[in-house]
Structure formats: structure tokens, C-alpha cells
Design an enzyme around this catalytic site. Structure first.
Site, short mmCIF file in Angstrom:
data_model
loop_
_atom_site.label_atom_id
_atom_site.label_comp_id
_atom_site.label_asym_id
_atom_site.label_seq_id
_atom_site.Cartn_x
_atom_site.Cartn_y
_atom_site.Cartn_z
N LYS A 45 0.11 1.96 -1.06
CA LYS A 45 0.36 0.92 0.08
C LYS A 45 1.26 -0.26 -0.56
CE LYS A 45 0.09 -1.36 4.03
NZ LYS A 45 0.94 -0.63 5.00
N CYS A 129 9.55 -4.61 5.64
CA CYS A 129 8.16 -4.65 6.42
C CYS A 129 8.62 -5.53 7.67
CB CYS A 129 7.00 -5.28 5.71
SG CYS A 129 5.54 -5.29 6.73
N GLY A 249 9.47 11.13 10.76
CA GLY A 249 9.63 12.10 11.67
C GLY A 249 9.31 13.72 11.04
O1 RRO Z 1 1.94 -2.94 6.70
C1 RRO Z 1 2.59 -2.85 7.61
O2 RRO Z 1 2.50 -3.33 8.64
C2 RRO Z 1 3.93 -2.01 7.43
C3 RRO Z 1 4.63 -2.15 6.50
BR1 RRO Z 1 4.17 -3.27 4.78
C4 RRO Z 1 5.77 -1.41 6.66
O3 RRO Z 1 6.56 -1.36 5.61
N1 RRO Z 1 6.21 -0.73 7.60
C5 RRO Z 1 5.36 -0.53 8.50
O4 RRO Z 1 5.54 -0.06 9.39
N2 RRO Z 1 4.25 -1.25 8.62
#
Ligand code: RRO
Length: 318
Positions: A45, A129, A249
């Protein structure tokens, strides 16, 4: 059996499938599970300077053709991932990819330096993000991206790549490609979720996720054509010189093969991994192998970028 491996900056990923930084790669147990699975690598993550609980729930929802999320970067903090790396190495010899996020240039530098020194095999800088209020996606600001890339490159000895947001106009592909040409980068990961989408439940008359009034990142089948277009655009603009990890996808071997044709050499899996768990990786490898064998490709690498042109149209009668 076709050769399903990819090699990025000397790091062999076999098979070429891995999880996308996002779902179920936050805890040591989840990362161990990925390393013991049929994936060829595991991605963390995105890690931030401090641990974060993330946004309030509900913050992820499955949809008929994918998912929407506004997780808000829940993670254990970079120091914990760097500390965990030696223990994760006991799960086997697969590459482990550090995904790095930041709220400032100095965050990116601090975390990238630490991840490089800790010895992660690849370092993926997340410039995309979409879910943090008050922090626009860095990848949509070309000057800021240039500054972050220069700064992290100067402290990073390990192979370095960027995870970019989807771009929707050729001008933006060209502007970002111009930035990328100014730096040495070992890979690109394309694309992050399509940010700031809204899914509404007509029954309850409410958004399906809570944070930011329901706005979140869209993933899954909905975004595959956007992802393929971004892979193709950067493969073409960078003349195939920067390895691309395609994401968006991928549910089956056929999707993965499409990403290879567009120009990706490896593939990440986000929503399908979230929905199906680690068993998805064995199925993806078996299905891609069957397609490659049927088409006479001895190796996945032989298909990279091989998208064919449509035949010339017959000329109109005079
Ligand atoms: O943690 C998130 O909300 C998130 C991240 Br860091 C990202 O790079 N892409 C996403 O869809 N969610």
C-alpha cells in the site's frame, strides 16, 4: 509453457502479474499472502510519513463492472514497511515493490530514500492519489511532478518508477512525456484509478461511499480502455524505452494480453484481486499462457507493443 516473465531494471518478475498498490496490501499478513501466492511480485500500500487510519467508512464499494474507493491512504507508515522488509524476505525471493506517497516534496524524499536504503526491489512513486481533500494529484501538475521526480531520483539508488493518473487529452500525454524524458526512470505504472467519480444509489438517493461527498476513484472494467490508451500513448511517445506496468480492469488473461499489445511488459491487478483474493494470480497466468501458446508466442515479452494497425481502407470507387 510460454515464458511469462518480465524484467524491469534487472528485476525478474515471473509471472508478470502483481497486485496493484491499493486493496489488501497494507498489513504484514496481506503482504505475506501475496508473496506466497501465484503473483510474481508484491506491492505495498502507498506508504506515508506517518501511519494513517484512512477515511471514514464506507470507503470502498464493489460495482457491477468494477469498484469505487476513497480509502484515504490507510497504511502503517514508511518506517514500519522498511522494518518489515527483512521478515517479508523470508516468504521467498519474489521482488517487493514499495509504493511511496507524500503530502510534500520532503515527504517523498524522506520515504523514497528510506525505501531505497531498506532495499526494496522497485520503488513506485505514487503521483496520483485522488482521495485526499486539499491535496490535488501531483501528476496533473507537470512542474510539481518534475520537481518530485528530480528530488527522489537524487536520493534513490534502487530502480525507480512513477504511478501516474489517467490523462484524457493527447496534449497532456505529450506534456508528461516531455517531463519524463528529462529524468532517468526505470518504469512507469499506468494508471491509477480514475479519480473524482461519483456513484449514486438511486434507492437510497445517496452516494455509495462516505468520504468527500461520495467522490472517489473508479477501477475495474470501467477504466480498462482509459488504461490501455495511456499505456499505448506513453509506449509510443517514449519509443518503448521505459518499461510500463499496465493496470486497470485486468480480470483475465485476455485483458492482460491486451495490455501487452498496448506496450506494457507487466500487469497489476487491483479490483479483481480485491474481489477474488490471491487465487486470481494463478488464473491470470494460466489464461495468459493459453492465449500466448494458441497464438504462437514463446514469451509474453514478444507481444509487448505489438498492437497491429487496421488494414488500409479500400479506396472509394471513382
Ligand atoms: O488510498 C486511497 O484512497 C487511494 C490511493 Br493512495 C491511490 O493511489 N488510488 C486510489 O484509488 N485510492
Amino acid at each position: 509453457m510460454a515464458d511469462l516473465s518480465a524484467t524491469i531494471a534487472g528485476v525478474r518478475i515471473d509471472p508478470l502479474f502483481m497486485n496493484a498498490s491499493g486493496p489488501d496490501c497494507t498489513t504484514p499478513e496481506q503482504l505475506s499472502g501475496l508473496l506466497r501466492s501465484g503473483a510474481g511480485a508484491a506491492v505495498t500500500k502507498s506508504m506515508t510519513l506517518m501511519p494513517r487510519p484512512g477515511n471514514p467508512e464506507p470507503r470502498y464499494m464493489d460495482l457491477p463492472l468494477g469498484s469505487i474507493n476513497s480509502m484515504g491512504l490507510p497504511n502503517l507508515g514508511y518506517e514500519e514497511y522498511c522494518r518489515l522488509l527483512p521478515a517479508l524476505r523470508h516468504e521467498g525471493s519474489k521482488p517487493i515493490v514499495a509504493s511511496v506517497a507524500g503530502f510534500s516534496l520532503s515527504d517523498y524524499v524522506t520515504i523514497a530514500r528510506a525505501a531505497s536504503e531498506a532495499g526494496f526491489d522497485l520503488i513506485e512513486i505514487n503521483l496520483s492519489c485522488p482521495n485526499i481533500a486539499g491535496h490535488p494529484q501531483v501528476g496533473y501538475d507537470f512542474e510539481a511532478s518534475d520537481a518530485v521526480i528530480a528530488a527522489v531520483r537524487s536520493v534513490c539508488d534502487r530502480p525507480l518508477g512513477l504511478k501516474l493518473p489517467p490523462y484524457f487529452d493527447p496534449v497532456h500525454h505529450e506534456q508528461m512525456a516531455a517531463v519524463l524524458r528529462r529524468h532517468r526512470l526505470e518504469f512507469l505504472t499506468l494508471i491509477n484509478s480514475v479519480g473524482n467519480t461519483l456513484v449514486i444509489d438511486a434507492d437510497s438517493e445517496r452516494p455509495v461511499i462516505r468520504p468527500r461527498d461520495g467522490f472517489g476513484g473508479l477501477g475495474g472494467e470501467y477504466v480498462k480502455p482509459v488504461a490501455l490508451a495511456n499505456v499505448r500513448a506513453f509506449h509510443t511517445l517514449l519509443e518503448g524505452r521505459v518499461p510500463i506496468i499496465g493496470v486497470g480492469g485486468v480480470y483475465g488473461g485476455r485483458d492482460a494480453f491486451e495490455f501487452l499489445l498496448a506496450g506494457a511488459c507487466a500487469v497489476q491487478c487491483g479490483t479483481a484481486y480485491k474481489q477474488q483474493g490471491t487465487r486470481v494470480f494463478d488464473r491470470l497466468a494460466a489464461e495468459l499462457n493459453a492465449i500466448l501458446e494458441r497464438k504462437g508466442y514463446a514469451a509474453a515479452a514478444a507481444a509487448v507493443g505489438r498492437l497491429r494497425a487496421l488494414p488500409a481502407a479500400a479506396s472509394a470507387p471513382a
